[in-house]
Design a protein around this motif. Structure first.
Motif, PDB file in Angstrom:
ATOM      1  N   ALA A   1      11.876  -0.054  -3.128  1.00 44.14           N
ATOM      2  CA  ALA A   1      11.831   0.406  -1.784  1.00 44.14           C
ATOM      3  C   ALA A   1      14.295  -0.267  -1.667  1.00 44.14           C
ATOM      4  O   ALA A   1      14.194   0.782  -0.976  1.00 44.14           O
ATOM      5  N   ASP A   2      14.060  -1.604  -2.244  1.00 43.80           N
ATOM      6  CA  ASP A   2      15.258  -1.598  -1.822  1.00 43.80           C
ATOM      7  C   ASP A   2      16.385  -1.068  -2.764  1.00 43.80           C
ATOM      8  O   ASP A   2      17.937   0.018  -2.191  1.00 43.80           O
ATOM      9  N   LEU A   3      16.392  -0.087  -4.117  1.00 41.65           N
ATOM     10  CA  LEU A   3      16.897   0.619  -4.605  1.00 41.65           C
ATOM     11  C   LEU A   3      17.054   2.025  -4.340  1.00 41.65           C
ATOM     12  O   LEU A   3      17.987   2.263  -4.725  1.00 41.65           O
ATOM     13  N   GLU A   4      16.273   2.480  -3.853  1.00 41.34           N
ATOM     14  CA  GLU A   4      16.211   4.092  -3.375  1.00 41.34           C
ATOM     15  C   GLU A   4      16.580   4.036  -2.385  1.00 41.34           C
ATOM     16  O   GLU A   4      17.583   4.920  -2.408  1.00 41.34           O
ATOM     17  N   LEU A   5      16.854   2.401  -1.212  1.00 39.54           N
ATOM     18  CA  LEU A   5      17.814   2.312  -0.081  1.00 39.54           C
ATOM     19  C   LEU A   5      19.090   2.273  -0.603  1.00 39.54           C
ATOM     20  O   LEU A   5      20.058   3.595   0.195  1.00 39.54           O
ATOM     21  N   LEU A   6      19.317   1.613  -1.326  1.00 39.21           N
ATOM     22  CA  LEU A   6      21.163   1.490  -1.763  1.00 39.21           C
ATOM     23  C   LEU A   6      21.128   3.085  -2.442  1.00 39.21           C
ATOM     24  O   LEU A   6      22.045   3.191  -2.100  1.00 39.21           O
ATOM     25  N   ASN A   7      20.162   4.137  -3.102  1.00 38.44           N
ATOM     26  CA  ASN A   7      20.286   4.650  -3.759  1.00 38.44           C
ATOM     27  C   ASN A   7      20.588   6.367  -2.075  1.00 38.44           C
ATOM     28  O   ASN A   7      20.255   7.668  -3.082  1.00 38.44           O
ATOM     29  N   GLN A   8      20.058   5.895  -1.174  1.00 40.21           N
ATOM     30  CA  GLN A   8      20.295   6.659   0.002  1.00 40.21           C
ATOM     31  C   GLN A   8      19.315   7.194  -0.211  1.00 40.21           C
ATOM     32  O   GLN A   8      19.149   8.928   0.463  1.00 40.21           O
ATOM     33  N   GLN A   9      18.087   7.065  -0.631  1.00 36.68           N
ATOM     34  CA  GLN A   9      17.203   7.903   0.011  1.00 36.68           C
ATOM     35  C   GLN A   9      15.586   7.219   1.221  1.00 36.68           C
ATOM     36  O   GLN A   9      14.808   6.158   0.457  1.00 36.68           O
ATOM     37  N   PRO A  10      16.003   6.979   2.678  1.00 36.67           N
ATOM     38  CA  PRO A  10      15.551   5.880   2.856  1.00 36.67           C
ATOM     39  C   PRO A  10      14.148   5.855   3.599  1.00 36.67           C
ATOM     40  O   PRO A  10      12.854   5.669   3.044  1.00 36.67           O
ATOM     41  N   GLU A  11      13.773   7.614   3.238  1.00 39.57           N
ATOM     42  CA  GLU A  11      12.610   7.856   3.628  1.00 39.57           C
ATOM     43  C   GLU A  11      11.927   7.793   2.347  1.00 39.57           C
ATOM     44  O   GLU A  11      10.377   7.404   3.049  1.00 39.57           O
ATOM     45  N   ALA A  12      12.180   7.788   0.926  1.00 39.50           N
ATOM     46  CA  ALA A  12      11.403   7.384   0.094  1.00 39.50           C
ATOM     47  C   ALA A  12      11.011   6.154   0.314  1.00 39.50           C
ATOM     48  O   ALA A  12      10.012   5.305  -0.081  1.00 39.50           O
ATOM     49  N   ALA A  13      11.633   5.037   0.367  1.00 32.74           N
ATOM     50  CA  ALA A  13      12.078   3.700   0.647  1.00 32.74           C
ATOM     51  C   ALA A  13      10.695   3.484   1.779  1.00 32.74           C
ATOM     52  O   ALA A  13       9.611   2.282   0.797  1.00 32.74           O
ATOM     53  N   PHE A  14      10.995   3.696   3.011  1.00 28.88           N
ATOM     54  CA  PHE A  14      10.027   3.418   3.999  1.00 28.88           C
ATOM     55  C   PHE A  14       8.849   4.381   3.468  1.00 28.88           C
ATOM     56  O   PHE A  14       7.861   3.229   3.499  1.00 28.88           O
ATOM     57  N   ASP A  15       8.433   5.550   2.560  1.00 23.09           N
ATOM     58  CA  ASP A  15       7.325   5.588   2.145  1.00 23.09           C
ATOM     59  C   ASP A  15       6.311   4.615   1.623  1.00 23.09           C
ATOM     60  O   ASP A  15       5.734   4.541   1.632  1.00 23.09           O
ATOM     61  N   ARG A  16       7.004   3.932   0.169  1.00 20.70           N
ATOM     62  CA  ARG A  16       7.078   3.093  -0.664  1.00 20.70           C
ATOM     63  C   ARG A  16       6.461   2.140  -0.047  1.00 20.70           C
ATOM     64  O   ARG A  16       4.845   1.531  -0.471  1.00 20.70           O
ATOM     65  N   LEU A  17       6.959   1.526   1.207  1.00 24.66           N
ATOM     66  CA  LEU A  17       6.379   0.310   1.622  1.00 24.66           C
ATOM     67  C   LEU A  17       4.792   0.556   2.908  1.00 24.66           C
ATOM     68  O   LEU A  17       4.080  -0.175   2.766  1.00 24.66           O
ATOM     69  N   ILE A  18       5.093   1.859   3.131  1.00 27.14           N
ATOM     70  CA  ILE A  18       4.128   1.835   4.215  1.00 27.14           C
ATOM     71  C   ILE A  18       2.649   2.507   3.610  1.00 27.14           C
ATOM     72  O   ILE A  18       1.812   1.571   3.340  1.00 27.14           O
ATOM     73  N   ASN A  19       3.135   2.529   2.178  1.00 28.00           N
ATOM     74  CA  ASN A  19       2.005   2.953   1.661  1.00 28.00           C
ATOM     75  C   ASN A  19       1.056   1.297   1.070  1.00 28.00           C
ATOM     76  O   ASN A  19       0.231   1.612   1.035  1.00 28.00           O
ATOM     77  N   VAL A  20       2.041   0.760   0.662  1.00 31.16           N
ATOM     78  CA  VAL A  20       1.600  -0.894   0.447  1.00 31.16           C
ATOM     79  C   VAL A  20       1.110  -1.439   1.416  1.00 31.16           C
ATOM     80  O   VAL A  20      -0.029  -1.897   1.850  1.00 31.16           O
ATOM     81  N   VAL A  21       1.294  -1.360   2.680  1.00 28.73           N
ATOM     82  CA  VAL A  21       1.030  -1.763   3.453  1.00 28.73           C
ATOM     83  C   VAL A  21      -0.909  -1.275   4.047  1.00 28.73           C
ATOM     84  O   VAL A  21      -1.465  -1.497   4.502  1.00 28.73           O
ATOM     85  N   LYS A  22      -0.788  -0.030   3.717  1.00 26.18           N
ATOM     86  CA  LYS A  22      -1.996   0.786   3.003  1.00 26.18           C
ATOM     87  C   LYS A  22      -2.860   0.015   2.934  1.00 26.18           C
ATOM     88  O   LYS A  22      -4.561   0.473   3.113  1.00 26.18           O
ATOM     89  N   ARG A  23      -2.956   0.209   2.120  1.00 24.75           N
ATOM     90  CA  ARG A  23      -3.807  -0.438   0.359  1.00 24.75           C
ATOM     91  C   ARG A  23      -4.050  -1.581   0.685  1.00 24.75           C
ATOM     92  O   ARG A  23      -4.582  -2.441  -0.047  1.00 24.75           O
ATOM     93  N   SER A  24      -3.206  -2.586   1.236  1.00 25.24           N
ATOM     94  CA  SER A  24      -3.388  -3.895   0.953  1.00 25.24           C
ATOM     95  C   SER A  24      -3.873  -4.436   1.706  1.00 25.24           C
ATOM     96  O   SER A  24      -3.854  -4.153   3.395  1.00 25.24           O
ATOM     97  N   ALA A  25      -4.006  -6.613   2.010  1.00 26.06           N
ATOM     98  CA  ALA A  25      -4.145  -7.608   3.176  1.00 26.06           C
ATOM     99  C   ALA A  25      -3.773  -8.475   3.455  1.00 26.06           C
ATOM    100  O   ALA A  25      -2.797  -8.597   1.349  1.00 26.06           O
ATOM    101  N   GLY A  26      -3.457  -8.666   3.438  1.00 25.95           N
ATOM    102  CA  GLY A  26      -3.473 -10.793   3.848  1.00 25.95           C
ATOM    103  C   GLY A  26      -2.052 -10.976   3.808  1.00 25.95           C
ATOM    104  O   GLY A  26      -1.230 -10.359   4.221  1.00 25.95           O
ATOM    105  N   ASP A  27      -1.563 -11.373   3.392  1.00 20.74           N
ATOM    106  CA  ASP A  27       0.371 -11.952   2.506  1.00 20.74           C
ATOM    107  C   ASP A  27       0.362 -10.631   1.959  1.00 20.74           C
ATOM    108  O   ASP A  27       1.756 -10.771   2.616  1.00 20.74           O
ATOM    109  N   ASP A  28       0.812 -10.123   1.602  1.00 20.97           N
ATOM    110  CA  ASP A  28       0.783  -8.506   0.609  1.00 20.97           C
ATOM    111  C   ASP A  28       0.723  -7.752   1.553  1.00 20.97           C
ATOM    112  O   ASP A  28       2.517  -7.050   1.377  1.00 20.97           O
ATOM    113  N   ARG A  29       0.332  -7.809   2.686  1.00 21.98           N
ATOM    114  CA  ARG A  29       0.909  -6.974   3.629  1.00 21.98           C
ATOM    115  C   ARG A  29       1.632  -7.462   4.714  1.00 21.98           C
ATOM    116  O   ARG A  29       2.503  -6.457   5.096  1.00 21.98           O
TER     117      ARG A  29
END
Length: 280
Positions: free
Chosen positions: A219-247
């Motif tokens: 996500a950091d790399l995508e944002l550095l490459n001027q792709q904020p939507e891709a970076a956000f979506d990547r982390l939102i997908n992690v939030v969806k499928r994870s729990a606890g400390d990872d989430r």
């Protein structure tokens, strides 16, 4: 002036001489003295020739009037023969030509020598047209640069990221609520971190979706490459499928990335809604 005028070619001028006089501007300083300055106050550009007595007299008239108006507008005199790129960029057809520039774009113009009363009327109309619409407001003094921020920016230009970070931290130590310093420090820390992420981070994260640390790096790399939507979506997908400390880790990083942008940006608003849906 009819049609848009592209002045971008004058933002990286070649080496060249500027003519004499207190108001003289040439290719080397046109961007600073005309384009950038016109963001705060209208700049009247007078293109003239020493071989044209009428244009020289017009310049003298403008020099008298700019002093009389006390900062409501600024004057830039351009000797056309020595600065042909400026004349071409401004689509000058004859000499003398006078062009008012505001917010980096031509606002009004006239060609040929004019009597002082008509020039006076034209100038008044220009000043009235931009009243309250420029960043600084016509004739208003601009605030002096804060030397603390200047020191931080100088460090950045030298590539001294640690020195710049220390400079911003010192500002916040003295002024904990300084929003400019907070924003600059967030941007700097992100840049320092993201520049250390290897190019392989995207492939690593795509191959192992359960790897939260890899997703955060990607996500950091995508944002550095001027792709904020891709970076956000990547982390939102992690939030969806994870729990606890990872989430929590993914959500915390996502909120940090949001803070790098104006919160009213449509893509930030949309991502916040997606995050809320993912959490609840």
């Amino acid at each position: 002036m009819s049609g848009a005028v592209d002045l971008s070619s004058l933002k990286q001028p070649p080496a060249g001489a500027t003519g004499g006089g207190d108001y003289a501007v040439g290719e080397t300083d046109f961007e600073a003295k005309v384009l950038r300055r016109s963001m705060q106050v209208p700049v009247v550009v007078a293109l003239y020739s020493q071989r044209s007595p009428g244009s020289v007299e017009l310049v003298r008239t403008l020099e008298r009037l700019v002093v009389a108006d006390g900062g409501a507008w600024e004057l830039a005199t351009v000797e056309a023969e020595a600065n042909m790129r400026i004349a071409q960029a401004l689509r000058v057809q004859g000499i003398p030509t006078v062009i008012a520039i505001a917010a980096g774009q031509p606002l009004a113009d006239f060609e040929g020598a004019q009597p002082e009363p008509q020039v006076r009327q034209w100038l008044d109309a220009v000043v009235d047209a931009v009243a309250g619409k420029l960043e600084g407001g016509a004739g208003e003094p601009q605030p002096a640069e804060d030397p603390r921020f200047t020191a931080a920016e100088d460090a950045l230009e030298r590539g001294d990221m640690a020195g710049a970070e220390a400079a911003y931290e010192a500002i916040l130590a003295a002024e904990p609520n300084n929003e400019e310093a907070k924003g600059a420090l967030r941007q700097l820390r992100f840049l320092t971190r993201a520049q250390q992420v290897p190019d392989s981070a995207l492939a690593t994260a795509d191959q192992d979706p359960a790897n939260v640390d890899a997703a955060i790096d990607a996500a950091d790399l995508e944002l550095l490459n001027q792709q904020p939507e891709a970076a956000f979506d990547r982390l939102i997908n992690v939030v969806k499928r994870s729990a606890g400390d990872d989430r929590t880790k993914a959500r915390t990083r996502l909120l940090e990335l949001f803070e790098l942008f104006d919160q009213a940006e449509p893509f930030v608003v949309a991502a916040r809604r997606k995050l809320a849906a993912a959490l609840y």
